[in-house]
Motif scaffolding. Sequence first.
Motif, PDB file in Angstrom:
ATOM      1  N   ILE A  35     -87.834  54.670  -4.259  1.00  0.00           N
ATOM      2  CA  ILE A  35     -87.008  55.223  -3.191  1.00  0.00           C
ATOM      3  C   ILE A  35     -87.888  56.235  -2.472  1.00  0.00           C
ATOM      4  O   ILE A  35     -88.291  57.246  -3.054  1.00  0.00           O
ATOM      5  N   GLY A  36     -88.208  55.960  -1.225  1.00  0.00           N
ATOM      6  CA  GLY A  36     -89.065  56.844  -0.434  1.00  0.00           C
ATOM      7  C   GLY A  36     -88.238  57.756   0.440  1.00  0.00           C
ATOM      8  O   GLY A  36     -87.632  57.317   1.406  1.00  0.00           O
ATOM      9  N   VAL A  37     -88.194  59.035   0.083  1.00  0.00           N
ATOM     10  CA  VAL A  37     -87.440  60.021   0.851  1.00  0.00           C
ATOM     11  C   VAL A  37     -88.390  60.620   1.881  1.00  0.00           C
ATOM     12  O   VAL A  37     -89.415  61.195   1.527  1.00  0.00           O
ATOM     13  N   THR A  38     -88.040  60.461   3.138  1.00  0.00           N
ATOM     14  CA  THR A  38     -88.952  60.882   4.208  1.00  0.00           C
ATOM     15  C   THR A  38     -88.307  61.850   5.182  1.00  0.00           C
ATOM     16  O   THR A  38     -87.083  61.983   5.218  1.00  0.00           O
ATOM     17  N   THR A  39     -89.157  62.492   5.923  1.00  0.00           N
ATOM     18  CA  THR A  39     -88.686  63.311   7.037  1.00  0.00           C
ATOM     19  C   THR A  39     -88.692  62.400   8.253  1.00  0.00           C
ATOM     20  O   THR A  39     -89.576  61.571   8.402  1.00  0.00           O
ATOM     21  N   ASN A  40     -87.692  62.534   9.079  1.00  0.00           N
ATOM     22  CA  ASN A  40     -87.639  61.774  10.321  1.00  0.00           C
ATOM     23  C   ASN A  40     -87.588  62.794  11.446  1.00  0.00           C
ATOM     24  O   ASN A  40     -86.587  63.490  11.596  1.00  0.00           O
ATOM     25  N   PRO A  41     -88.670  62.891  12.226  1.00  0.00           N
ATOM     26  CA  PRO A  41     -88.717  63.910  13.276  1.00  0.00           C
ATOM     27  C   PRO A  41     -87.577  63.805  14.296  1.00  0.00           C
ATOM     28  O   PRO A  41     -87.227  64.780  14.929  1.00  0.00           O
ATOM     29  N   SER A  42     -86.986  62.619  14.437  1.00  0.00           N
ATOM     30  CA  SER A  42     -85.910  62.453  15.417  1.00  0.00           C
ATOM     31  C   SER A  42     -84.550  62.880  14.861  1.00  0.00           C
ATOM     32  O   SER A  42     -83.560  62.876  15.579  1.00  0.00           O
ATOM     33  N   LYS A  43     -84.495  63.241  13.573  1.00  0.00           N
ATOM     34  CA  LYS A  43     -83.233  63.678  12.961  1.00  0.00           C
ATOM     35  C   LYS A  43     -83.368  65.126  12.518  1.00  0.00           C
ATOM     36  O   LYS A  43     -84.447  65.564  12.132  1.00  0.00           O
ATOM     37  N   SER A  44     -82.274  65.865  12.583  1.00  0.00           N
ATOM     38  CA  SER A  44     -82.305  67.239  12.065  1.00  0.00           C
ATOM     39  C   SER A  44     -81.534  67.241  10.750  1.00  0.00           C
ATOM     40  O   SER A  44     -80.312  67.182  10.736  1.00  0.00           O
ATOM     41  N   PRO A  45     -82.255  67.277   9.631  1.00  0.00           N
ATOM     42  CA  PRO A  45     -81.606  67.129   8.331  1.00  0.00           C
ATOM     43  C   PRO A  45     -80.740  68.329   7.939  1.00  0.00           C
ATOM     44  O   PRO A  45     -81.032  69.463   8.301  1.00  0.00           O
ATOM     45  N   MET A  46     -79.680  68.036   7.204  1.00  0.00           N
ATOM     46  CA  MET A  46     -78.809  69.062   6.643  1.00  0.00           C
ATOM     47  C   MET A  46     -79.455  69.641   5.382  1.00  0.00           C
ATOM     48  O   MET A  46     -79.281  70.806   5.067  1.00  0.00           O
ATOM     49  N   PHE A  47     -80.214  68.789   4.670  1.00  0.00           N
ATOM     50  CA  PHE A  47     -80.845  69.185   3.411  1.00  0.00           C
ATOM     51  C   PHE A  47     -82.364  69.057   3.531  1.00  0.00           C
ATOM     52  O   PHE A  47     -82.867  68.178   4.232  1.00  0.00           O
ATOM     53  N   SER A  48     -83.091  69.911   2.809  1.00  0.00           N
ATOM     54  CA  SER A  48     -84.549  69.831   2.782  1.00  0.00           C
ATOM     55  C   SER A  48     -84.980  68.569   2.036  1.00  0.00           C
ATOM     56  O   SER A  48     -84.175  67.953   1.315  1.00  0.00           O
ATOM     57  N   VAL A  49     -86.231  68.191   2.168  1.00  0.00           N
ATOM     58  CA  VAL A  49     -86.763  67.030   1.451  1.00  0.00           C
ATOM     59  C   VAL A  49     -86.574  67.229  -0.052  1.00  0.00           C
ATOM     60  O   VAL A  49     -86.160  66.304  -0.761  1.00  0.00           O
ATOM     61  N   GLU A  50     -86.848  68.424  -0.546  1.00  0.00           N
ATOM     62  CA  GLU A  50     -86.712  68.699  -1.984  1.00  0.00           C
ATOM     63  C   GLU A  50     -85.267  68.545  -2.440  1.00  0.00           C
ATOM     64  O   GLU A  50     -85.001  67.970  -3.500  1.00  0.00           O
ATOM     65  N   GLU A  51     -84.333  69.042  -1.633  1.00  0.00           N
ATOM     66  CA  GLU A  51     -82.914  68.915  -1.978  1.00  0.00           C
ATOM     67  C   GLU A  51     -82.480  67.455  -1.967  1.00  0.00           C
ATOM     68  O   GLU A  51     -81.747  67.007  -2.854  1.00  0.00           O
ATOM     69  N   ARG A  52     -82.946  66.707  -0.971  1.00  0.00           N
ATOM     70  CA  ARG A  52     -82.586  65.287  -0.891  1.00  0.00           C
ATOM     71  C   ARG A  52     -83.183  64.503  -2.049  1.00  0.00           C
ATOM     72  O   ARG A  52     -82.543  63.626  -2.616  1.00  0.00           O
TER      73      ARG A  52
END
Length: 168
Positions: A35-52
């Motif tokens: 499962i690859g958890v990534t940052t998507n520059p076009s989305k503003s995440p509610m949770f940090s990568v570490e939290e996700r």
Amino acid sequence: MADRVGVYPGTFDPITLGHMDIIRRGAKLVDRLVIGVTTNPSKSPMFSVEERMAMVQREVAGIGGAVTVVSFDSLLMDFAEREGASMIVRGLRAVADFEYEYQMAGMNQQLNDRIETVFLMADVSLQPIASRLVKEIAIYGGNISRFVTSSVESEVRARVEQIGRKGS
């Protein structure tokens, strides 16, 4: 024979029952599902990568087979190559998903034609679920319990309390 490795990429912000359905089914197709958890520059995440990542690891803990959770911030095909993947697993909910995913699969094939993209149709009851909509419903005080596990619901509710609910 080498293990067959699949990668299921996403932002998982938050992980939904729809994601879990694809993970359970995708895990049956490969020896190891990453499962690859990534940052998507076009989305503003509610949770940090570490939290996700922590959320996804907790949610997939009960799934049989070899499922691992890894973060990445690179081209998907570079990540898949590093993980030794022979396939990318993607979930489809609707025709709009197909158009976007078809284009992405074509571009990914141009980047690395040794890695196949496999599409799994979301379970009919889960097709409308999107993380973006789950967050929006929660921010406006709606009930998200039909879309996420109870532990994810608690985390989303706690975050909404921190950032402030709208419409109240």
